[in-house]
Scaffold this active site. Structure first.
Site, PDB file in Angstrom:
ATOM      1  N   TYR A   7      -1.128  -4.883   3.662  1.00 35.22           N
ATOM      2  CA  TYR A   7       0.306  -4.595   3.518  1.00 35.22           C
ATOM      3  C   TYR A   7       0.524  -3.610   2.371  1.00 35.22           C
ATOM      4  O   TYR A   7      -0.317  -3.449   1.484  1.00 35.22           O
ATOM      5  CB  TYR A   7       1.106  -5.873   3.265  1.00 35.22           C
ATOM      6  CG  TYR A   7       0.873  -6.517   1.910  1.00 35.22           C
ATOM      7  CD1 TYR A   7       1.708  -6.234   0.822  1.00 35.22           C
ATOM      8  CD2 TYR A   7      -0.187  -7.399   1.703  1.00 35.22           C
ATOM      9  CE1 TYR A   7       1.496  -6.822  -0.415  1.00 35.22           C
ATOM     10  CE2 TYR A   7      -0.406  -7.995   0.467  1.00 35.22           C
ATOM     11  CZ  TYR A   7       0.443  -7.706  -0.590  1.00 35.22           C
ATOM     12  OH  TYR A   7       0.226  -8.273  -1.816  1.00 35.22           O
ATOM     13  N   CYS A   8       1.679  -2.932   2.407  1.00 32.77           N
ATOM     14  CA  CYS A   8       2.148  -2.130   1.268  1.00 32.77           C
ATOM     15  C   CYS A   8       3.623  -2.461   1.076  1.00 32.77           C
ATOM     16  O   CYS A   8       4.051  -3.574   1.403  1.00 32.77           O
ATOM     17  CB  CYS A   8       1.890  -0.637   1.475  1.00 32.77           C
ATOM     18  SG  CYS A   8       2.704   0.097   2.913  1.00 32.77           S
ATOM     19  N   TRP A   9       4.410  -1.552   0.543  1.00 33.62           N
ATOM     20  CA  TRP A   9       5.799  -1.884   0.232  1.00 33.62           C
ATOM     21  C   TRP A   9       6.625  -2.154   1.491  1.00 33.62           C
ATOM     22  O   TRP A   9       7.283  -3.181   1.620  1.00 33.62           O
ATOM     23  CB  TRP A   9       6.429  -0.760  -0.593  1.00 33.62           C
ATOM     24  CG  TRP A   9       7.911  -0.900  -0.801  1.00 33.62           C
ATOM     25  CD1 TRP A   9       8.881  -0.038  -0.385  1.00 33.62           C
ATOM     26  CD2 TRP A   9       8.610  -1.966  -1.469  1.00 33.62           C
ATOM     27  NE1 TRP A   9      10.137  -0.493  -0.744  1.00 33.62           N
ATOM     28  CE2 TRP A   9       9.989  -1.673  -1.421  1.00 33.62           C
ATOM     29  CE3 TRP A   9       8.200  -3.128  -2.093  1.00 33.62           C
ATOM     30  CZ2 TRP A   9      10.959  -2.501  -1.967  1.00 33.62           C
ATOM     31  CZ3 TRP A   9       9.161  -3.961  -2.642  1.00 33.62           C
ATOM     32  CH2 TRP A   9      10.517  -3.645  -2.586  1.00 33.62           C
TER      33      TRP A   9
END
Length: 359
Positions: free
Chosen positions: A103-105
């Site tokens: 995941y990222c932002w």
């Protein structure tokens, strides 16, 4: 290639299985910067930045001051180089059945790029749709239900009575304990800051709390201290506050002189640093008045710290505590008394065993 987008709720369900166990994720990878990761991250996650702190600032500036196309070209080169390093450092020796969650932002380019490469290698990769932002929204929404499914027992008692020590004894004896002060890294009073040990961010506190709640057994009681709405600078979720205030209470009692000695032990950093103690008392001027605080500070300067602690209990903490408990905790009048003979671990362990046998 195998990259499977999953919702935050789907990720949460699979995360109920510990990382590395059959049916769970092999790893949880946060592709954001080091600073974003430090502010908060999913429980058990490791940080593989697609762009590091400095690189993200550079690319963001380029995006705004030059144009998005130039920023994307430079960003792609940096992301590719960083992902190459992560593969060299962490992936080369992994088996084919390794299955990470990435995941990222917002679940965009940073996590997408990493997931794409890992998927092309042949790993089965899950990526959170909406990224950390979506996961946090789902986490906040999930906390009330996690609170509601548990049976709460509230340990009450004035400052210095040994509530936190009792919680530790209960945990040592196998009971379920939610230590909010431990999660918040604060002792929940105007003097409760722990020098050199900052509190987590509100976001990380929420994540730590959710993680603790989801791992608790609803068939067993959970012991918690009678906290206020804030522990230091951190807000306790409303659902938990309301549940605590409506739950059965126990009133822990300890002789006043034992309470003074306990506080001198637990706040030994103030004993070792009288100037720090004196400075912290400035926070009480608005409540207790300038003259009272200056008198306490003069006593500290004269090495009469024990007298100041005794006065703080009598003039500040006890009146505040009893007024707050009567106002907020619905069952405090029916609280069963727990009388500790001393502040010792032996005495509090005996009380812990008594509590466990009753529940």
């Amino acid at each position: 290639m195998s990259v499977n987008p999953v919702s935050a709720k789907e990720a949460m369900l699979r995360m109920a299985t510990p990382i590395g166990m059959p049916g769970g994720y092999s790893a949880i990878i946060d592709a954001r910067t080091e600073d974003e990761f430090a502010l908060d991250h999913l429980p058990g996650a490791v940080n593989w930045p697609s762009l590091d702190n400095e690189q993200r600032i550079t690319i963001g500036t380029l995006y705004k001051q030059v144009n998005p196309f130039e920023a994307k070209k430079r960003g792609a080169a940096l992301v590719a180089a960083n992902i190459s390093k992560h593969i060299q450092n962490h992936v080369i020796d992994l088996p084919k059945d390794w299955q990470p969650l990435v995941y990222c932002w917002r679940g965009g380019k940073r996590s997408g790029s990493l997931a794409l490469i890992l998927g092309q290698i042949g790993f089965k990769v899950a990526i959170i749709e909406g990224g950390y932002k979506a996961f946090r929204t789902a986490l906040i929404a999930a906390i009330p239900a996690q609170v509601e499914r548990l049976s709460w027992r509230v340990i009450c008692g004035p400052t210095g009575s040994g509530k936190t020590r009792l919680l530790h004894c209960l945990r040592a004896q196998g009971a379920q304990v939610l230590d909010l002060e431990g999660l918040a890294n604060h002792r929940s009073s105007v003097l409760g800051i722990v020098p050199g040990e900052p509190q987590p961010s509100q976001k990380h506190f929420d994540t730590l709390l959710w993680d603790a709640l989801r791992n608790m057994d609803p068939t067993k009681p959970v012991y918690v201290e009678s906290e206020s709405r804030k522990v230091g600078n951190l807000a306790v979720p409303e659902s938990l506050i309301l549940a605590m205030r409506a739950s059965p209470c126990y009133q822990l009692e300890l002789a006043d002189e034992e309470r003074v000695k306990l506080l001198l032990e637990d706040y030994d950093f103030f004993v070792k640093d009288p100037l720090l103690f004196s400075k912290r008392l400035d926070a009480l001027v608005a409540i207790r008045g300038q003259q009272v605080v200056e008198d306490w500070q003069a006593q500290i300067a004269s090495d009469h710290i024990e007298d100041v602690v005794r006065d703080l209990l009598k003039l500040h903490y006890d009146p505040t505590y009893f007024a707050s408990m009567k106002r907020n905790f619905l069952l405090i009048e029916k609280a069963q008394k727990l009388v500790a003979s001393t502040r010792s671990q032996l005495s509090l362990t005996a009380i812990a065993n008594e509590l466990i046998s009753m529940d």
